[in-house]
Design an enzyme around this catalytic site. Structure first.
Site, short mmCIF file in Angstrom:
data_model
loop_
_atom_site.label_atom_id
_atom_site.label_comp_id
_atom_site.label_asym_id
_atom_site.label_seq_id
_atom_site.Cartn_x
_atom_site.Cartn_y
_atom_site.Cartn_z
CB CYS A 428 42.52 32.79 30.82
SG CYS A 428 42.09 31.33 31.75
CG HIS A 567 47.12 32.34 31.57
ND1 HIS A 567 46.56 33.54 31.94
CD2 HIS A 567 46.35 31.38 32.15
CE1 HIS A 567 45.52 33.33 32.72
NE2 HIS A 567 45.36 32.03 32.86
CD GLU A 569 49.16 35.67 30.45
OE1 GLU A 569 48.82 35.34 29.30
OE2 GLU A 569 48.37 35.65 31.42
N1 GLN Z 1 37.57 32.15 35.85
C1 GLN Z 1 37.83 31.45 34.65
C2 GLN Z 1 37.92 29.95 34.87
O1 GLN Z 1 38.13 29.51 35.95
C3 GLN Z 1 39.08 31.96 33.97
C4 GLN Z 1 40.30 31.73 34.77
C5 GLN Z 1 41.45 32.57 34.33
O2 GLN Z 1 41.28 33.58 33.67
N2 GLN Z 1 42.66 32.21 34.74
O3 GLN Z 1 37.83 29.20 33.95
#
Ligand code: GLN
Length: 590
Positions: A428, A567, A569
C-alpha cells in the site's frame, strides 16, 4: 428446557395476544430458535487476555468436529467502525472483503477458521445506537419510550439472530470486547443474559476467560482477582459454563479447584490456558483438556466427525507448529513504519510472515526500523538495516501508512533495497513509496512526491483517486475492501499467484487473469506518468479492471522487487500463506 417453553416462545405467545407487554421483539423474519447454538466468550480481570484467540480456537475445534461456525465481535466503543482508530492505541485496523474496517481480532478468526467474514461479524455500540436512533426518528417504536431494556438489548439480539440466519452457521461465537466490568459492555451482557433465557439453556454456552496472577515476589499463583471477576459476571446474571484461566504457567490443580468451588463450574470445565509461543498451539492445548467435547455436550450436540478425521485435522496444525518450532534457517527482515514500537499495529504482517516461515521451515525475525531517525541523520541507512549480529537484513517491507512522518526515511530504504538487490515488498504506502523513489532516482523527476505529503509538488507521481476527491473529509472516504485485480500474464506476480496453473485453487484466485485482494487507500499512482515509468523498466503487472489504476509494480531485473497498492497480509492463512509473502520470503532466504 424444551423448545416450546423457551423464553422466545413465551414471548411470541404474549405478542400474539396483542396486549401491551414489556417484551420487545425486533423482528428477524424466518428465524428459528434452537436451530443455532451460541457460545459467548467474555473476559474478566483485564483485557488483552486473548479472547479472540480463545474464541477462534474453540471455533476451530468445533469445525474439526464437523460443525460450521461464525464469529461476531461486540465492541463497546461508540465509533461506528474502526476506520478512524489509531493503530498505536488499538492495534491494526483490519479490513474485511466487504470493506468493513474492524478490530484485528477478526483477522485472527479469518486466519484460524479459514473463512471470509463480513461487516455482520462486527458490531460496535456506535452501530447499535445509530440503528436505534434512526428507527426512533422514523417512529419505529410506536409511541413507546425507547429504553435500554428491551429496545437496545433487543437490537443486540436482533443482530446476533440475523447473523445466525444469514450465515447459516451451526454455532455463533460471540466475543464481547474488553472486560465484564466495563460500563460500555453492560448492555451487551444484559442482552446476552436475555438471549440465554429466550433461546434456552441448551442452546447457549458461556465461556469466561479470567486471569490468574503469579507475582514474582510470591512465586505462586493467586486466584482472587479471577474469583472476583467471575463474581461480577455472576452478579450480572450470567453463570459461566466454562472457565478458561489465562496464566503465564500451567494453572495448578489447587487454583483450578478454587475457581471451580467459587463459580460452581466442574473441574473438567476449568481449564488452564497458559502462555505458549504461537497462538496456533492453543487449539491443541484445548483439545488436550477435552474442551470441545465438554462444550458439545453442554450444547447437546454430538461430534459429526470420527476420531480419525479429527486427528488428521489436528495433525495439520501440529505440522505447522513443528515447522515453527524446529526451523532449519533463520533470517531477519526489516519493516519500516510509523507505529513500529507496537507489534499489534502490524499484526497481520507479522502473521503473514509466520505463515510463510512455517511453509519454508524458516524462523523469521522482524527488525522494526524507525525511519524518522534515518531522515534526521541520527541513524546511517546501513546501520539501520543491520540485524542483531551486525549483518545486513535479508529483505525490507514498507507497510501501509499515512502522512508525512518518516516518509523520506522510507524512501531511502526503498532506494537501498532497489540499488543493492535486496528483496523488497511494498504494501500500500510501500507501493507508493516505491513509485516516488523510482520517479525521483530513475526517471529523474525533480520533486516527485505524493500529494498526500506534498500537495504542490512539481511531479505528483502519486495523487488522490478521482473518485475519492468528491468525498473528502475524515472517515468514510477510502477505497475499501476486496477488489478484483487484472494481472498481466507472464509476470513475476502472475507466476507467484500461479495463475497459469489450473490445478491450483484458492480464495485469492478468481480466474486465469484475476486475483482478489483487499484495499484501504485514497491515493494512487498518477497514470499521467505511466509511459515514463514503463520506459525506465518498471512493469505494472496488475491494474483495476475497467480503470487505469495501477495496483501492482515489479522490477523484472531485481532479485525480488514487488509493490502492491493493496494489503496481501489480510488474505494470508495459516495453511495457505499469501503467495506474495511466500515469494518474498523465499527470495530473502536465497
Ligand atoms: N496513505 C496512502 C493512501 O491513502 C496509503 C494508505 C495505506 O497504506 N493503507 O493512499
Amino acid at each position: 428446557m424444551n423448545e416450546n417453553n423457551s423464553g422466545l416462545n413465551i414471548l411470541k405467545e404474549i405478542s400474539a395476544k396483542k396486549e401491551e407487554h414489556e417484551f420487545y421483539e425486533a423482528e428477524v423474519k424466518g428465524y428459528i430458535p434452537g436451530k443455532t447454538k451460541f457460545i459467548i466468550i467474555m473476559g474478566t480481570v483485564m483485557s488483552g487476555l486473548g479472547k479472540g484467540i480463545v474464541s477462534s480456537s474453540i471455533g476451530k475445534l468445533l469445525q474439526i468436529n464437523g460443525y460450521t461456525v461464525t464469529p461476531i465481535k461486540l465492541e463497546g466503543y461508540l465509533n461506528v467502525d474502526s476506520g478512524t482508530l489509531n493503530p498505536y492505541r488499538h492495534g491494526e485496523v483490519y479490513v474485511l472483503d466487504d470493506g468493513m474496517e474492524c478490530d484485528m481480532d477478526l483477522g485472527t478468526y479469518e486466519r484460524l477458521l479459514d473463512t471470509t467474514l463480513t461487516g455482520k461479524n462486527f458490531t460496535t455500540n456506535g452501530q447499535i445506537y445509530s440503528s436505534i436512533l434512526q428507527l426512533e426518528r422514523k417512529g419505529g417504536f410506536l409511541g413507546r419510550d425507547v429504553q435500554y431494556i428491551p429496545h437496545v438489548t433487543g437490537e443486540v439480539k436482533r443482530r446476533l439472530r440475523k447473523l445466525a440466519m444469514d450465515s447459516k452457521a451451526d454455532i455463533v461465537l460471540i466475543e464481547v470486547g474488553g472486560t465484564v466490568g466495563d460500563l460500555e459492555n453492560s448492555v451487551y451482557i444484559e442482552a446476552l443474559r436475555e438471549l440465554e433465557y429466550e433461546e434456552g439453556k441448551e442452546n447457549v454456552c458461556n465461556v469466561a476467560l479470567t486471569f490468574i496472577l503469579e507475582p514474582k515476589f510470591l512465586g505462586e499463583q493467586k486466584s482472587k482477582a479471577g474469583q472476583l471477576g467471575l463474581r461480577s459476571l455472576m452478579a450480572m446474571g450470567i453463570h459461566p459454563d466454562v472457565v478458561a484461566c489465562r496464566c503465564h504457567n500451567l494453572v495448578t490443580e489447587k487454583v483450578r479447584e478454587k475457581i471451580s468451588i467459587f463459580s460452581n463450574v466442574p473441574m473438567d470445565r476449568v481449564i488452564s490456558v497458559h502462555d505458549v509461543d504461537s497462538i496456533y498451539k492453543i487449539p491443541a492445548l484445548m483439545k488436550k483438556a477435552n474442551l470441545d467435547q465438554e462444550i458439545l455436550s453442554l450444547l447437546k450436540l454430538k461430534p459429526k466427525t470420527d476420531f480419525y478425521l479429527q486427528q488428521k485435522e489436528l495433525e495439520k496444525i501440529e505440522y505447522y507448529i513443528k515447522a515453527i518450532d524446529n526451523p532449519k534457517k533463520e533470517i531477519t527482515i526489516g519493516i519500516t513504519g510509523k507505529y513500529t514500537n507496537i507489534r499489534d499495529s502490524y499484526a497481520s504482517i507479522a502473521k503473514a510472515l509466520e505463515h510463510s516461515g512455517a511453509a519454508t521451515n524458516t524462523k523469521i525475525n522482524i527488525k522494526w526500523i524507525e525511519t524518522t531517525e534515518i531522515e534526521d541523520g541520527k541513524l546511517d541507512i546501513v546501520d539501520a538495516l543491520k540485524d542483531e549480529n551486525g549483518n545486513l537484513i535479508k529483505g525490507i517491507i514498507v507497510p501501509g501508512g499515512f502522512g508525512k512522518r518518516g516518509v523520506e526515511g522510507k524512501i531511502a530504504c526503498v532506494r537501498f533495497a532497489r540499488e543493492n538487490n535486496i528483496p523488497y515488498l511494498g504494501l500500500c504506502y510501500g507501493f507508493q513509496m516505491a513509485i516516488i523513489e523510482f520517479g525521483r532516482n530513475v526517471c529523474k523527476l525533480e520533486d516527485a512526491h505524493t500529494t498526500e505529503v506534498s500537495p504542490n509538488c512539481k511531479n505528483p507521481v502519486v495523487d488522490i483517486l478521482p473518485e475519492q476527491k468528491k468525498i473528502e473529509g475524515l472517515g468514510g472516504n477510502m477505497r475499501l475492501g476486496g477488489r478484483n485485480i487484472d494481472v498481466k500474464e507472464n509476470t513475476i506476480t502472475s507466476k507467484l499467484y500461479e495463475l497459469d496453473n489450473d490445478a491450483v485453487k484458492n480464495s485469492i484466485k478468481q480466474s486465469k487473469t484475476q486475483v482478489r485482494e483487499r484495499f484501504r487507500h485514497r491515493f494512487e499512482f498518477n497514470p499521467e506518468y505511466l509511459e515514463q515509468f514503463e520506459k525506465q523498466g518498471i512493469v505494472f503487472s496488475g491494474k483495476a479492471p475497467q480503470h487505469p489504476i495501477m495496483q501492482i509494480l515489479e522490477l523484472p531485473e531485481h532479485k525480488f522487487f514487488v509493490g502492491v497498492q493493496y494489503h496481501p497480509e489480510f488474505t494470508s492463512k495459516m495453511l495457505f500463506p499469501n503467495p506474495l509473502f511466500l515469494g518474498f520470503v523465499k527470495a530473502c532466504i536465497e
